[in-house]
Motif scaffolding. Structure first.
Motif, short mmCIF file in Angstrom:
data_model
loop_
_atom_site.label_atom_id
_atom_site.label_comp_id
_atom_site.label_asym_id
_atom_site.label_seq_id
_atom_site.Cartn_x
_atom_site.Cartn_y
_atom_site.Cartn_z
N LEU A 1 0.82 -1.21 0.00
CA LEU A 1 0.00 0.00 0.00
C LEU A 1 0.85 1.26 0.00
O LEU A 1 0.45 2.30 -0.52
CB LEU A 1 -0.92 0.01 1.22
CG LEU A 1 -2.19 -0.82 1.11
CD1 LEU A 1 -2.84 -0.97 2.47
CD2 LEU A 1 -3.15 -0.19 0.13
N GLY A 2 2.02 1.19 0.61
CA GLY A 2 2.91 2.35 0.62
C GLY A 2 2.30 3.52 1.38
O GLY A 2 1.69 3.35 2.44
N PRO A 3 2.42 4.75 0.83
CA PRO A 3 1.93 5.94 1.54
C PRO A 3 0.45 5.87 1.91
O PRO A 3 0.03 6.50 2.89
CB PRO A 3 2.18 7.07 0.53
CG PRO A 3 3.31 6.56 -0.32
CD PRO A 3 3.10 5.10 -0.43
N ALA A 4 -0.35 5.11 1.16
CA ALA A 4 -1.77 5.02 1.47
C ALA A 4 -2.00 4.40 2.85
O ALA A 4 -3.06 4.62 3.47
CB ALA A 4 -2.49 4.18 0.41
N ALA A 5 -1.02 3.63 3.34
CA ALA A 5 -1.17 2.97 4.64
C ALA A 5 -0.58 3.81 5.78
O ALA A 5 -0.49 3.32 6.91
CB ALA A 5 -0.49 1.60 4.61
N ARG A 6 -0.21 5.03 5.50
CA ARG A 6 0.42 5.86 6.53
C ARG A 6 -0.42 5.99 7.80
O ARG A 6 0.14 6.03 8.91
CB ARG A 6 0.66 7.25 5.94
CG ARG A 6 1.65 8.07 6.74
CD ARG A 6 3.06 7.54 6.53
NE ARG A 6 4.04 8.34 7.24
CZ ARG A 6 4.80 7.91 8.24
NH1 ARG A 6 4.70 6.68 8.64
NH2 ARG A 6 5.67 8.68 8.83
N PRO A 7 -1.75 6.02 7.72
CA PRO A 7 -2.55 6.10 8.96
C PRO A 7 -2.35 4.91 9.90
O PRO A 7 -2.76 4.98 11.07
CB PRO A 7 -3.99 6.15 8.44
CG PRO A 7 -3.89 6.70 7.06
CD PRO A 7 -2.62 6.16 6.52
N LEU A 8 -1.74 3.84 9.42
CA LEU A 8 -1.55 2.65 10.26
C LEU A 8 -0.27 2.71 11.08
O LEU A 8 -0.04 1.83 11.92
CB LEU A 8 -1.51 1.39 9.38
CG LEU A 8 -2.76 1.12 8.53
CD1 LEU A 8 -2.52 -0.10 7.65
CD2 LEU A 8 -3.98 0.91 9.41
N ALA A 9 0.56 3.71 10.86
CA ALA A 9 1.85 3.76 11.55
C ALA A 9 1.69 3.77 13.07
O ALA A 9 2.44 3.09 13.79
CB ALA A 9 2.64 4.99 11.09
N GLY A 10 0.73 4.53 13.55
CA GLY A 10 0.53 4.60 15.00
C GLY A 10 0.18 3.26 15.60
O GLY A 10 0.71 2.87 16.65
N ALA A 11 -0.73 2.53 14.96
CA ALA A 11 -1.12 1.21 15.47
C ALA A 11 0.05 0.23 15.41
O ALA A 11 0.24 -0.58 16.33
CB ALA A 11 -2.30 0.67 14.67
N LEU A 12 0.85 0.30 14.36
CA LEU A 12 2.02 -0.58 14.25
C LEU A 12 3.00 -0.29 15.38
O LEU A 12 3.54 -1.23 16.01
CB LEU A 12 2.70 -0.38 12.89
CG LEU A 12 1.95 -0.93 11.67
CD1 LEU A 12 2.54 -0.36 10.38
CD2 LEU A 12 2.00 -2.45 11.65
N ARG A 13 3.24 0.99 15.66
CA ARG A 13 4.15 1.35 16.76
C ARG A 13 3.61 0.86 18.10
O ARG A 13 4.35 0.28 18.91
CB ARG A 13 4.32 2.87 16.81
CG ARG A 13 5.09 3.47 15.66
CD ARG A 13 5.24 4.97 15.86
NE ARG A 13 6.05 5.27 17.05
CZ ARG A 13 6.22 6.50 17.55
NH1 ARG A 13 5.59 7.53 16.98
NH2 ARG A 13 6.99 6.69 18.61
N ARG A 14 2.33 1.08 18.30
CA ARG A 14 1.74 0.69 19.59
C ARG A 14 1.81 -0.83 19.80
O ARG A 14 2.17 -1.29 20.88
CB ARG A 14 0.28 1.16 19.64
CG ARG A 14 -0.50 0.70 20.86
CD ARG A 14 -1.85 1.40 20.94
NE ARG A 14 -2.57 1.34 19.68
CZ ARG A 14 -3.26 0.26 19.27
NH1 ARG A 14 -3.30 -0.84 20.00
NH2 ARG A 14 -3.92 0.29 18.11
N ARG A 15 1.50 -1.59 18.76
CA ARG A 15 1.55 -3.05 18.91
C ARG A 15 2.99 -3.54 19.10
O ARG A 15 3.25 -4.46 19.87
CB ARG A 15 0.93 -3.73 17.69
CG ARG A 15 -0.58 -3.55 17.55
CD ARG A 15 -1.35 -4.02 18.78
NE ARG A 15 -1.15 -5.42 19.10
CZ ARG A 15 -1.97 -6.42 18.74
NH1 ARG A 15 -3.06 -6.14 18.03
NH2 ARG A 15 -1.72 -7.66 19.12
N LEU A 16 3.94 -2.89 18.38
CA LEU A 16 5.33 -3.31 18.53
C LEU A 16 5.84 -3.00 19.94
O LEU A 16 6.59 -3.79 20.53
CB LEU A 16 6.20 -2.60 17.49
CG LEU A 16 7.67 -3.04 17.43
CD1 LEU A 16 7.76 -4.52 17.06
CD2 LEU A 16 8.45 -2.19 16.43
N ALA A 17 5.41 -1.87 20.48
CA ALA A 17 5.84 -1.52 21.84
C ALA A 17 5.33 -2.51 22.87
O ALA A 17 5.93 -2.66 23.95
CB ALA A 17 5.36 -0.11 22.18
N GLY A 18 4.24 -3.19 22.56
CA GLY A 18 3.67 -4.13 23.51
C GLY A 18 4.11 -5.57 23.33
O GLY A 18 3.67 -6.46 24.07
#
Length: 729
Positions: A469-486
């Motif tokens: 998806l590339g840039p179109a998936a940019r809104p998912l960055a926050g969720a990816l960070r949050r899940r990785l942190a956990g």
């Protein structure tokens, strides 16, 4: 029956799972009056005594007893015994096979030869069985004769004599298939077989038999096919739909209409419901009454019965597949056939067409826009098997699925329950529709991926979807960070973190550097190297945005196992040539080819900054490992800017290993304009003119085969247009 069976020293022999002292029990089980016991015995014969087609000493010892079973009219399911004998005796070693046999394989090859001789010696009994009262026996006997009998002229004469008097349609089709087998095994008879098949096509009134004759013509004498094969086959399919038990023709302006809706907007499934029909062919019907034993053979038979339930002509799909194999590179004809089939009012014909469309596009290049659009139309069909088959085909097409983007988005919105698939073992995965839409780079897949990231267990392939998806998936960055942190950094850390790291890598989400560093520092021992490699790739993709990771990356340059990956990331983040270059030079001398390849690729990324390593890279151009030669040649061009010596190595590898072509084409495309008369340009033009996909395999395929081949074609065109950017300096 079984006279002398107890005198055989079975215990001195072995089969796939140990001593063969249980073989007498299996043989007697084949003669049992209990259907479940017969099924279990047959499963044991295929599973152990004839495991995956192997022939052991005990297999050879079984042959006389199997013949006794095959000719005894009191034994039930003798057709299965005839099929087993055909499989045991039907293995051919041609001259090429014999030349490749090593010492360890001599005994096995001798067993195959003895099995073929033993079964062939007794194949005369199949002449009598071709008129047996049991339709299952009559179904198996023609192929046994065509495969095993020493006198093909007699066999062919018998097939022709039997056809007019055979009452069962499925057996009649087997007689025609056997004629095709005779032609393939005995090429001097191919012309005689083709003449008979042509007569059947021209004069036989039954559409199924005419279709079978066309399929065998395509298989053994494709030049004898009628020029108008597409309309002929399309007409036969219409006749089959109108035949008793077939799906009736429907007077629709659009032959594959969308489901009708009632006043509440819900699909009216009954509007296109198939009639309640039973498969034709008494041979198949006789098997349907058998009890299903908990065996592999029984499960396969049950799956086949379930698949064919309700089909008016369950054998038609196999005939069409045979026809397609025979048509081979006639992509236009094959595409036209499938387009016609996808417009059929018969849902089963459309299911078959969808599946065969996937096989065609996976192996052959062509203009598929209309075909793909028709596959996409099936996504809205209320029959779940049809819609699911269509989504699976589209999933593998990547950019070729573009004509179906709206249909995929509509199905995605209508079926949130299919966004994620759970499996009996292993992590969940994304549904086919989600993956297909994401691989088009369509932002309408983002809500499904966002929902997947909220599940207790993240689907294993979510990161790859984000990457497409590339840039179109940019809104998912926050969720990816949050899940990785956990993610807990225990033994399961790699499985849980790798999809998230892949997603962040695809987004180049530099703001996730703290979360990635946490994983890098705390990677557990189990799969820790894999996890660190994934984290380093993520940091490298972030570039200068990951500058806070520089101290960690410098420290990891001294760590064995991930030093090359750390150096590659440090160059991308900080451009520190003096720190990176010694590590990569050392990597070129690693013991493992994989490590040397990684070092060469990383040096190429430095471009002229690594010009000092040119002699070392040049020394690898004659290495035994082809892939290392390719990586060294590409890196040599990238650090020197001189293509001459690299191109020679790359083109030699191109001819030796087709799987290296994408990598080579990427380099040629970056080199810039190729001389129109150059060898490289000629090679690329030859590739573009080839109809067969470069990575097509007989009997297998990979999920990204079409993607890789389309990428190769695009790179070839780019290289020939001269739109490359020169070297990477």
């Amino acid at each position: 029956m079984f006279s002398g069976i107890d005198e055989v020293d079975w215990a001195s022999m072995e089969h796939a799972y140990g001593p063969a002292d249980d073989v007498p029990v299996l043989l007697r089980g084949l003669a049992s009056a209990d259907p479940a016991e017969r099924e279990s015995a047959l499963d044991g014969m295929y599973g152990a005594v004839h495991h995956q087609g192997d022939v052991y000493a005990c297999t050879l010892a079984c042959i006389p007893f199997l013949f006794e079973l095959a000719v005894d009219p009191d034994v039930q399911d003798r057709g299965s015994v005839v099929e087993l004998l055909t499989s045991i005796g039907g293995f051919d070693l041609d001259e090429d096979d014999e030349a490749e046999i090593d010492e360890d394989e001599i005994e096995g090859a001798a067993n195959y030869a003895m099995a073929a001789a033993a079964v062939t010696a007794g194949a005369g009994v199949f002449f009598e069985l071709i008129a047996d009262e049991d339709p299952g026996v009559r179904l198996a006997a023609p192929l046994a004769l065509a495969t095993l009998h020493r006198h093909p002229v007699r066999v062919l004469a018998l097939l022709r004599e039997r056809l007019p008097v055979e009452p069962d349609e499925e057996v009649r089709l087997a007689l025609v298939e056997a004629a095709g087998r005779v032609a393939l095994r005995h090429r001097p008879l191919a012309g005689r077989v083709a003449e008979w098949l042509t007569l059947l096509v021209d004069r036989e009134h039954a559409p199924g038999l005419r279709l079978a004759a066309l399929a065998q013509l395509a298989r053994c004498s494709p030049d004898a096919l009628p020029r108008d094969v597409v309309p002929v086959v399309s007409g036969l399919l219409r006749e089959l739909r109108c035949a008793p038990g077939g799906a009736p023709e429907q007077d629709h302006q659009h032959p594959h209409p969308h489901p009708q809706h009632d006043q509440d907007g819900e699909p009216d499934v009954d509007a296109e419901a198939e009639p309640d029909t039973e498969p034709v062919g008494c041979a198949e019907a006789s098997r349907a009454d058998q009890a299903v034993a908990p065996t592999l053979v029984g499960q396969l038979r049950a799956l086949s019965a379930q698949e064919n339930s309700g089909r008016g002509a369950p054998w038609a799909a196999d005939l069409l597949r045979t026809l397609h194999v025979g048509l081979d590179d006639r992509v236009g004809d094959r595409t036209a056939l499938l387009i016609d089939q996808l417009r059929s009012p018969d849902r089963w014909q459309r299911i078959d067409a969808v599946r065969m469309s996937g096989g065609l596009m996976r192996a052959w290049r062509g203009s598929y826009e209309e075909l793909v659009a028709l596959v996409g139309d099936q996504l809205s069909d209320p029959e779940p098997r049809l819609a699911e088959a269509a989504s699976h085909v589209l999933e593998e097409l990547f950019s070729l699925a573009a004509p179906t983007a709206d249909a995929l988005a509509a199905r995605l919105a209508a079926d949130p329950g299919g966004w994620v698939k759970a499996w009996a073992s292993g992590p969940p995965g994304l549904g086919s529709t989600v993956k297909a839409l994401a691989r088009l780079g369509d932002a309408r897949a983002v809500p499904a991926l966002a929902a997947a990231l909220e599940l207790p267990e993240v689907p294993h392939d979510v990161g790859f979807a984000v990457g497409h998806l590339g840039p179109a998936a940019r809104p998912l960055a926050g969720a990816l960070r949050r899940r990785l942190a956990g993610v807990a950094l225990d033994e399961g850390a790699y499985d849980r973190a790798s999809p998230l790291l892949a997603g962040l890598t695809g987004l180049r989400a530099g703001e996730a550097t703290p979360e990635v560093l946490r994983v890098l520092r705390g990677a557990p021992e189990y799969r820790g190297e894999w996890l660190r490699t994934a984290a380093l790739r993520a940091l490298g993709s972030f570039g200068p945005a990951a500058r806070e990771a520089v101290p960690e990356l410098r420290a990891m340059l001294r760590r064995s196992g991930t030093a090359t990956e750390a150096a590659e990331a440090l160059w991308a983040v900080a451009g520190d040539r003096d720190a990176v270059l010694p590590v990569l030079i050392e990597g070129l001398q690693a013991d493992q080819v994989h490590d040397r390849r990684a070092a060469a690729a990383a040096l190429g990324a430095l471009g002229p900054h690594a010009a000092v390593v040119a002699p070392r890279l040049r020394g690898l151009l004659a290495h035994d490992e082809l892939w290392l030669r390719v990586d060294a040649a590409i890196a040599l061009w990238e650090v020197t800017g001189r293509p001459e010596e690299s191109i020679e190595v790359l083109l030699t590898a191109w001819e030796k290993n087709r799987h290296v072509r994408v990598r080579v084409a990427e380099c040629l495309a970056r080199m810039g304009p190729l001389g129109p008369a150059s060898t490289a340009a000629q090679v690329l033009r030859a590739e573009l003119a080839c109809v067969r996909r470069h990575n097509a395999l007989d009997g297998g395929y990979g999920s990204h085969d079409t993607y890789e081949d389309e990428k190769l074609l695009a790179l070839c065109r780019q290289a020939l247009r001269g739109t490359g950017k020169g070297n990477t300096a």
